[in-house]
Scaffold this motif. Structure first.
Motif, PDB file in Angstrom:
ATOM      1  N   THR A 273     -24.041 -27.646 -26.583  1.00 49.89           N
ATOM      2  CA  THR A 273     -23.200 -28.073 -27.690  1.00 49.89           C
ATOM      3  C   THR A 273     -22.075 -27.071 -27.935  1.00 49.89           C
ATOM      4  N   ALA A 274     -20.913 -27.616 -28.260  1.00 49.39           N
ATOM      5  CA  ALA A 274     -19.751 -26.801 -28.582  1.00 49.39           C
ATOM      6  C   ALA A 274     -19.597 -26.835 -30.097  1.00 49.39           C
ATOM      7  N   PRO A 275     -18.836 -25.950 -30.726  1.00 47.04           N
ATOM      8  CA  PRO A 275     -18.152 -24.813 -30.117  1.00 47.04           C
ATOM      9  C   PRO A 275     -19.114 -23.695 -29.708  1.00 47.04           C
ATOM     10  N   PHE A 276     -18.641 -22.859 -28.799  1.00 43.73           N
ATOM     11  CA  PHE A 276     -19.431 -21.716 -28.356  1.00 43.73           C
ATOM     12  C   PHE A 276     -19.170 -20.529 -29.285  1.00 43.73           C
ATOM     13  N   PRO A 277     -20.161 -19.667 -29.472  1.00 47.16           N
ATOM     14  CA  PRO A 277     -19.949 -18.496 -30.348  1.00 47.16           C
ATOM     15  C   PRO A 277     -18.935 -17.514 -29.767  1.00 47.16           C
ATOM     16  N   HIS A 278     -18.406 -16.660 -30.628  1.00 52.56           N
ATOM     17  CA  HIS A 278     -17.427 -15.633 -30.225  1.00 52.56           C
ATOM     18  C   HIS A 278     -18.018 -14.251 -30.450  1.00 52.56           C
ATOM     19  N   MET A 279     -17.569 -13.290 -29.673  1.00 53.84           N
ATOM     20  CA  MET A 279     -17.988 -11.894 -29.894  1.00 53.84           C
ATOM     21  C   MET A 279     -16.840 -10.985 -29.497  1.00 53.84           C
ATOM     22  N   LEU A 295     -27.253 -13.662 -23.485  1.00 52.33           N
ATOM     23  CA  LEU A 295     -27.804 -13.872 -24.827  1.00 52.33           C
ATOM     24  C   LEU A 295     -29.088 -14.687 -24.807  1.00 52.33           C
ATOM     25  N   ARG A 296     -29.687 -14.854 -23.635  1.00 50.41           N
ATOM     26  CA  ARG A 296     -30.935 -15.610 -23.591  1.00 50.41           C
ATOM     27  C   ARG A 296     -32.111 -14.774 -24.085  1.00 50.41           C
ATOM     28  N   PHE A 297     -31.871 -13.495 -24.325  1.00 50.71           N
ATOM     29  CA  PHE A 297     -32.926 -12.654 -24.890  1.00 50.71           C
ATOM     30  C   PHE A 297     -32.284 -11.575 -25.764  1.00 50.71           C
ATOM     31  N   ALA A 298     -33.107 -10.975 -26.654  1.00 55.00           N
ATOM     32  CA  ALA A 298     -32.558 -10.013 -27.627  1.00 55.00           C
ATOM     33  C   ALA A 298     -32.471  -8.614 -27.007  1.00 55.00           C
ATOM     34  N   MET A 299     -33.433  -7.772 -27.265  1.00 48.19           N
ATOM     35  CA  MET A 299     -33.439  -6.400 -26.755  1.00 48.19           C
ATOM     36  C   MET A 299     -32.077  -5.731 -26.925  1.00 48.19           C
ATOM     37  N   GLU A 300     -31.537  -5.844 -28.138  1.00 44.90           N
ATOM     38  CA  GLU A 300     -30.193  -5.299 -28.384  1.00 44.90           C
ATOM     39  C   GLU A 300     -30.188  -3.774 -28.350  1.00 44.90           C
ATOM     40  N   LEU A 301     -29.011  -3.223 -28.055  1.00 46.56           N
ATOM     41  CA  LEU A 301     -28.871  -1.774 -28.007  1.00 46.56           C
ATOM     42  C   LEU A 301     -28.549  -1.229 -29.401  1.00 46.56           C
ATOM     43  N   HIS A 302     -28.910   0.038 -29.585  1.00 46.13           N
ATOM     44  CA  HIS A 302     -28.595   0.708 -30.846  1.00 46.13           C
ATOM     45  C   HIS A 302     -28.099   2.110 -30.540  1.00 46.13           C
ATOM     46  N   THR A 427     -34.783 -21.382 -19.576  1.00 48.33           N
ATOM     47  CA  THR A 427     -34.407 -22.776 -19.859  1.00 48.33           C
ATOM     48  C   THR A 427     -33.144 -22.842 -20.711  1.00 48.33           C
ATOM     49  N   GLN A 428     -32.650 -21.681 -21.140  1.00 46.88           N
ATOM     50  CA  GLN A 428     -31.513 -21.701 -22.070  1.00 46.88           C
ATOM     51  C   GLN A 428     -30.173 -21.568 -21.367  1.00 46.88           C
ATOM     52  N   TRP A 429     -29.152 -22.104 -21.989  1.00 45.95           N
ATOM     53  CA  TRP A 429     -27.770 -22.029 -21.477  1.00 45.95           C
ATOM     54  C   TRP A 429     -26.919 -21.466 -22.589  1.00 45.95           C
ATOM     55  N   LYS A 430     -26.637 -20.147 -22.513  1.00 50.11           N
ATOM     56  CA  LYS A 430     -25.974 -19.455 -23.619  1.00 50.11           C
ATOM     57  C   LYS A 430     -24.529 -19.110 -23.260  1.00 50.11           C
ATOM     58  N   PHE A 431     -23.640 -19.928 -23.804  1.00 47.85           N
ATOM     59  CA  PHE A 431     -22.204 -19.675 -23.620  1.00 47.85           C
ATOM     60  C   PHE A 431     -21.705 -18.732 -24.707  1.00 47.85           C
ATOM     61  N   LEU A 432     -20.630 -18.043 -24.380  1.00 43.14           N
ATOM     62  CA  LEU A 432     -20.094 -17.064 -25.321  1.00 43.14           C
ATOM     63  C   LEU A 432     -18.630 -16.780 -24.971  1.00 43.14           C
ATOM     64  N   ILE A 481     -14.908 -16.184 -20.849  1.00 42.60           N
ATOM     65  CA  ILE A 481     -16.033 -17.052 -21.186  1.00 42.60           C
ATOM     66  C   ILE A 481     -17.226 -16.632 -20.339  1.00 42.60           C
ATOM     67  N   VAL A 482     -18.372 -16.509 -21.009  1.00 48.46           N
ATOM     68  CA  VAL A 482     -19.574 -15.974 -20.380  1.00 48.46           C
ATOM     69  C   VAL A 482     -20.691 -17.009 -20.488  1.00 48.46           C
ATOM     70  N   LEU A 483     -21.479 -17.112 -19.433  1.00 47.78           N
ATOM     71  CA  LEU A 483     -22.664 -17.975 -19.484  1.00 47.78           C
ATOM     72  C   LEU A 483     -23.854 -17.207 -18.915  1.00 47.78           C
ATOM     73  N   ASN A 484     -24.890 -17.060 -19.718  1.00 49.43           N
ATOM     74  CA  ASN A 484     -26.132 -16.405 -19.273  1.00 49.43           C
ATOM     75  C   ASN A 484     -25.896 -15.086 -18.529  1.00 49.43           C
ATOM     76  N   GLY A 485     -24.958 -14.288 -19.006  1.00 53.56           N
ATOM     77  CA  GLY A 485     -24.730 -12.991 -18.388  1.00 53.56           C
ATOM     78  C   GLY A 485     -23.760 -13.015 -17.222  1.00 53.56           C
ATOM     79  N   TYR A 486     -23.167 -14.155 -16.938  1.00 54.32           N
ATOM     80  CA  TYR A 486     -22.151 -14.237 -15.883  1.00 54.32           C
ATOM     81  C   TYR A 486     -20.791 -14.509 -16.504  1.00 54.32           C
ATOM     82  N   GLU A 487     -19.768 -13.813 -16.000  1.00 49.78           N
ATOM     83  CA  GLU A 487     -18.417 -14.133 -16.438  1.00 49.78           C
ATOM     84  C   GLU A 487     -17.986 -15.384 -15.692  1.00 49.78           C
TER      85      GLU A 487
END
Ligand code: ASP
Length: 590
Positions: A273-279, A295-302, A427-432, A481-487
């Motif tokens: 689904t669109a729109p895709f998020p921005h960062m 963005l299919r998983f968290a493990m964010e950096l700090h 199973t996820q498709w995370k656009f950004l 535009i990024v999808l699942n860690g690929y530009e």
């Protein structure tokens, strides 16, 4: 003795025959997939691009056809005239398993040498062998399905672009250098000795000139050529969906691409689904250590620099910032596993890797003596670590101007750990969308500012005045535009004023003479009423690769090249005759 095809006409593809066809007389054509000889009955599995059908030859009722079938081997090319009969016992393993063909006549159209690997769904041939014998590899179902999917994707792209009022225009392949940050492939001119065409790294300049030409909405499915180091997702020639539009706002371009991606994913049965998020670029780096975060998983950096007191920093020789992440469920990692992680981090350019194990009883750390128990706790808390987690912190050996070196290393570890710990939901498709790039990057090797994207990228209006005084502060109007860690692609609103374009070239270190020689024609074109314009290009090979569930773009390219940029089948590149070199006025240096 081989038979001629003559006037024989295929009536059906092998893979489409069903129980409802029973009783029909058919003609199928294809390759012998397998042969089983049971004496009186001989079975041939015949294969074409649609699938496989079993054909039986009965020695008693059709002695002539049976005798001929005895000479047939795997991969021979045959045509069979036969009647469809329902099998007494269906074979659930193949799509046509409810029926078989009772052969009346066999036409042997060609023989075949024994292939170097079996034509099966699963093979363990080396990729080199598959590339060398790509015509055999292509007979397998998966490569075949991949090309068919790619066709559907490209077809859908053309349909959507057409619906949105874009027209496809071809731009030249024999042209002059368009800078996209790679080396050019050069083509020597026979007519003008000592002069060269460059194969386009992209149609960038031409599509901008099409906007000056008033075309308003251009697109092209186009080959681009870049001589750079290859990887699994890079080839020396690759295909882009390239587009440009006049008078756009950034969101107009995003809207076009979102439309394309939603439709293209649907072709592969994937609903997005669109729109895709921005960062923002800087947030992507600080949070994920990457300009193309998965963005299919968290493990964010700090950023946890504060947890390292001055003395500890000195002992550990930490210069820049320290970044950390919590790896869920990895508190049980052994000494050996931690050593391996440290090795990986070091290979990625880390000064050091520091660990905190979080258990129900509390936290233990490899650097507890140096930073103190209180800081170990703060480190765990900063990463939101829970019992069972392993906190991994890293510092960088060398700092890189304008970015966070430690975050980039932690970002790589995040990906490796995410994969190893099964944290990535496949199973996820995370656009950004990534925005807010700097216009320039500092190049250590060239000791100068280089374009972060390409030199035609537009500049945030209020930053234009900093071009000369503070180039590192200038923000671009670029986006990825990024999808699942690929530009998947990148683009920008462009510079449309000649004076600004000239200033950018100068900021990049080009002399007046160089910029006239290389870009004079373009700078001139810009002076004849250039509309504001912008665009983007998407990597078609990458999109097809991801939607096909493949890990290498070579799997969705009919004739791919190795990482050494060779076509093993056509054996290129290759030497050429002296005559040809003479005509081109070229002498090879040994
Ligand atoms: N020419 C750019 C590229 O190939 C895309 C763009 O800016 O439209 O990456």
């Amino acid at each position: 003795m081989l038979d001629f095809l003559g006037n024989l006409k295929r009536t059906h593809y092998c893979g489409v025959l069903h129980a409802s066809d029973a009783g029909r007389d058919v003609v199928v054509m294809g390759w012998v997939h397998r042969r089983r000889d049971l004496g009186n009955l001989l079975f041939l599995d015949v294969r074409d691009r649609s699938g496989i059908v079993q054909v039986v030859f009965n020695k008693e009722t059709q002695p002539e056809a049976h005798a001929k079938a005895e000479h047939v081997r795997s991969e021979y090319v045959v045509a069979v005239e036969a009647k469809v009969v329902k099998r007494e016992k269906a074979n659930p393993d193949i799509a046509t398993g409810e029926i078989e063909l009772a052969a009346a006549k066999l036409h042997l159209l060609n023989t075949a040498k024994t292939p170097p690997f079996p034509i099966e769904e699963q093979i363990n041939a080396a990729e080199e062998t598959r590339l060398r014998y790509r015509y055999l590899d292509l007979r397998r179902p998966k490569p075949h399905q991949n090309l068919a999917l790619r066709h559907k994707i490209v077809l859908e792209m053309r349909k959507v672009m057409d619906e949105m009022g874009f027209i496809e225009v071809e731009t030249p392949m024999l042209t002059r250098s368009t800078p996209e940050g790679a080396r050019d492939y050069l083509v020597p001119s026979r007519v003008h000795h000592g002069q060269f065409y460059a194969l386009p790294q992209s149609p960038q300049i031409f599509k901008q000139i099409l906007m000056i030409g008033g075309l308003d909405r251009y697109f092209q499915i186009v080959k681009c050529f870049r001589d750079e180091d290859l990887r699994a997702d890079r080839q020396p020639e690759f295909t882009q969906l390239d587009l440009e539009m006049s008078f756009p706002r950034q969101e107009d371009i995003f809207g076009v691409i979102e439309n394309v991606m939603v439709r293209v994913c649907a072709v592969a049965g994937i609903q997005v689904t669109a729109p895709f998020p921005h960062m923002l670029y800087k947030d992507a780096i600080r949070k994920y250590g990457s300009d193309k975060p998965d963005l299919r998983f968290a493990m964010e950096l700090h950023e946890v620099t504060e947890c390292f007191p001055a003395e500890a920093k000195q002992k550990l020789q930490i210069e820049g910032n320290v970044f950390a992440l919590a790896a869920p469920g990895a508190a049980g990692y052994s000494r050996k596993q931690l050593d391996e992680l440290t090795e990986k981090a070091n290979a990625l350019g880390a000064r050091g890797a520091y660990f905190v194990k979080v258990t129900a009883e509390g936290m233990t750390s490899t650097v507890e003596k140096l930073i103190g128990a209180e800081n170990v706790k703060r480190l765990g808390a900063a990463c939101g670590a829970k019992a069972g987690d392993l906190v991994v912190a890293v510092s960088a050996k060398e700092q890189v101007k304008g970015t966070e070196a430690a975050a980039l290393i932690a970002g790589q570890l995040r990906l490796q750990l995410g994969e190893a710990l099964g944290a990535i939901d496949k199973t996820q498709w995370k656009f950004l969308w990534i925005t807010g790039f700097p216009l320039f990057e500092w190049s250590e090797t060239d000791r100068t500012w280089v374009s972060a994207q390409h030199p035609f990228t537009g500049i945030v209006d209020e930053d234009v005045e900093k071009l000369e005084s503070a180039p590192w502060e200038v923000r671009s109007k670029g986006y990825d535009i990024v999808l699942n860690g690929y530009e998947l692609g990148s683009g920008s609103i462009r510079i449309h004023r000649q004076d600004v374009q000239e200033r950018v070239f100068k900021a990049l270190g080009l002399t007046q003479e160089q910029l006239r020689r290389r870009f004079g024609f373009f700078l001139d074109a810009l002076t004849y009423g250039t509309p504001p314009h912008g665009g983007i290009a998407l990597g078609v090979d990458r999109i097809a690769m991801l939607l096909a569930g493949e890990k290498s773009i070579r799997e969705v390219i009919a004739f791919g090249k190795t990482t050494a940029a060779q076509d093993l089948m056509a054996e290129s590149p290759s030497e050429v005759d002296k005559d040809q070199l003479d005509q081109l006025g070229i002498q090879i240096k040994k």
